[in-house]
Design an enzyme around this catalytic site. Structure first.
Site, short mmCIF file in Angstrom:
data_model
loop_
_atom_site.label_atom_id
_atom_site.label_comp_id
_atom_site.label_asym_id
_atom_site.label_seq_id
_atom_site.Cartn_x
_atom_site.Cartn_y
_atom_site.Cartn_z
N ARG A 281 1.43 1.82 -3.64
CA ARG A 281 0.21 2.29 -4.30
C ARG A 281 -0.10 3.74 -3.89
O ARG A 281 -0.55 4.55 -4.70
CB ARG A 281 -0.96 1.37 -3.97
CG ARG A 281 -0.86 0.00 -4.61
CD ARG A 281 -2.10 -0.80 -4.35
NE ARG A 281 -3.27 -0.22 -5.01
CZ ARG A 281 -4.52 -0.56 -4.72
NH1 ARG A 281 -4.76 -1.45 -3.76
NH2 ARG A 281 -5.54 -0.01 -5.36
N TYR B 252 0.82 -1.21 0.00
CA TYR B 252 0.00 0.00 0.00
C TYR B 252 0.86 1.26 0.00
O TYR B 252 0.45 2.30 -0.55
CB TYR B 252 -0.99 -0.01 1.18
CG TYR B 252 -2.12 -0.97 0.92
CD1 TYR B 252 -2.12 -2.25 1.47
CD2 TYR B 252 -3.14 -0.63 0.03
CE1 TYR B 252 -3.13 -3.16 1.16
CE2 TYR B 252 -4.15 -1.53 -0.28
CZ TYR B 252 -4.14 -2.80 0.28
OH TYR B 252 -5.12 -3.70 -0.03
N SER C 166 -15.24 -4.01 -13.76
CA SER C 166 -15.45 -5.31 -14.41
C SER C 166 -16.69 -6.03 -13.90
O SER C 166 -17.05 -7.09 -14.42
CB SER C 166 -14.22 -6.20 -14.18
OG SER C 166 -14.08 -6.46 -12.77
N ASN D 59 -17.45 1.66 -20.49
CA ASN D 59 -16.36 0.74 -20.17
C ASN D 59 -15.54 0.42 -21.41
O ASN D 59 -16.07 0.44 -22.53
CB ASN D 59 -16.93 -0.56 -19.58
CG ASN D 59 -16.00 -1.16 -18.54
OD1 ASN D 59 -15.62 -0.51 -17.58
ND2 ASN D 59 -15.60 -2.41 -18.78
N GLY E 205 -15.85 2.01 -15.84
CA GLY E 205 -14.54 1.41 -15.58
C GLY E 205 -14.53 0.35 -14.51
O GLY E 205 -13.60 0.30 -13.69
N HIS F 288 -14.66 1.30 -0.68
CA HIS F 288 -13.54 0.38 -0.38
C HIS F 288 -12.43 1.08 0.37
O HIS F 288 -11.31 0.54 0.45
CB HIS F 288 -12.99 -0.24 -1.67
CG HIS F 288 -13.95 -1.22 -2.30
ND1 HIS F 288 -13.79 -1.67 -3.59
CD2 HIS F 288 -15.07 -1.83 -1.82
CE1 HIS F 288 -14.77 -2.52 -3.86
NE2 HIS F 288 -15.56 -2.63 -2.81
N ASP G 32 -8.11 5.71 -4.74
CA ASP G 32 -7.30 6.91 -5.02
C ASP G 32 -8.16 8.16 -4.74
O ASP G 32 -9.37 8.07 -4.59
CB ASP G 32 -6.81 6.89 -6.48
CG ASP G 32 -7.94 6.94 -7.51
OD1 ASP G 32 -8.09 5.98 -8.28
OD2 ASP G 32 -8.69 7.94 -7.52
N ASN H 279 -12.78 2.79 -6.05
CA ASN H 279 -11.36 3.16 -6.08
C ASN H 279 -10.92 3.74 -4.76
O ASN H 279 -11.70 4.36 -4.03
CB ASN H 279 -11.11 4.17 -7.22
CG ASN H 279 -11.42 3.59 -8.58
OD1 ASN H 279 -11.49 2.36 -8.74
ND2 ASN H 279 -11.65 4.45 -9.55
#
Ligand code: APR
Length: 231
Positions: A57, A54, A175, A199, A173, A107, A92, A90
């Site tokens: 990231r 992390y 899946s 997507n 974006g 998340h 970020d 995400n």
């Protein structure tokens, strides 16, 4: 433009900012074993490995810049703040750095940390270390404020309330492989919302959408926002 729009974003939104995705070719889960770096068990077994993962990231995130898709979503929300809810998988902060507000991070966030002992949480932009003491209770139990596999996502009641009231649900974006987010399109459709997927490729939930558009987020999202704003 619909009155109540719920937008769910995934790693594909930030791919063109250089943050990569999880399940595409070369994605994070093709390089790391998610059981080792994204579960409570993995953290208990090797906190140094998880912090290293992390920390890398977090540094990548802070070095990255929002792309035209982040800016377009911020523009839409600024134009119609009462109509637009931004829910993201995400971790970020590129939507915030593009000017978006009240982004719902289901998340968690790379720029937040928390204490596993007392649940205090705080802004975190520098590298973390397993030996660091919690600033609130001093326990050496600090961890990234990320929702790991097997843990319950944040803000779910608020998200379900938004989906039940939505006129339009847009997924960008993602899946459609991770629940509960992958079921949001069905939750919204059941509540009568129109559903749109933006997507790069077909996702596991493409067939559940009324409309799907294919292409990179940096092209599809600004075009859709201009359409939504009637521009
Ligand atoms: N523009 C639009 N979509 C893109 C782009 C792009 N430039 N690049 C990739 N995509 C699409 C891919 O086609 C794929 O459908 O983004 C999706 C990324 O899927 P994943 O890598 O599975 O990411 P995501 O859906 O966000 O994963 C959900 O899984 O590992 C957990 O917690 C993690 O939040 C993550 C969750």
């Amino acid at each position: 433009m619909e009155d109540r729009i719920v937008i769910l974003t995934g790693a594909g939104l930030s791919a063109e900012s250089g943050l990569g995705t999880f399940r595409d070719e070369g994605g994070l889960w093709t390089k790391y074993d998610l059981a080792e770096v994204a579960t409570p068990e993995g953290f208990a077994a090797d906190p140094h490995k998880v912090h290293d993962f992390y920390n890398a990231r977090r540094r990548n995130c802070l070095e990255a810049a929002p792309n035209p898709a982040h800016h377009a979503l911020a523009r839409l929300q600024q134009a119609r703040p009462e109509s637009v809810s931004l829910v993201t998988q995400n971790v970020d902060d590129l939507l915030e750095r593009a000017g978006a507000a009240d982004v719902i991070h289901m998340h968690g966030s790379l720029t937040r940390a928390k204490c596993a002992a007392c649940a205090a949480s705080w802004d975190q932009r520098s590298d973390m270390d397993p030996a660091a003491a919690c600033p609130a209770c001093a326990a050496p139990a600090t961890r990234p404020d990320i929702v790991w596999f097997g843990e319950y996502p944040y803000h779910m009641e608020a998200i379900w309330d938004l989906l039940r009231a939505a006129d339009l649900f847009v997924a960008i974006g993602t899946s459609g492989q991770v629940y509960p987010a992958a079921a949001f399109v069905q939750d919204a459709a059941r509540a009568g919302a129109r559903t749109l997927e933006l997507n790069l490729e077909d996702s596991d939930t493409s067939r559940d959408f009324h409309e799907t558009r294919r292409g990179p987020a940096s092209r599809l999202v600004p075009a859709w926002v201009a359409e939504a704003l009637g521009g």
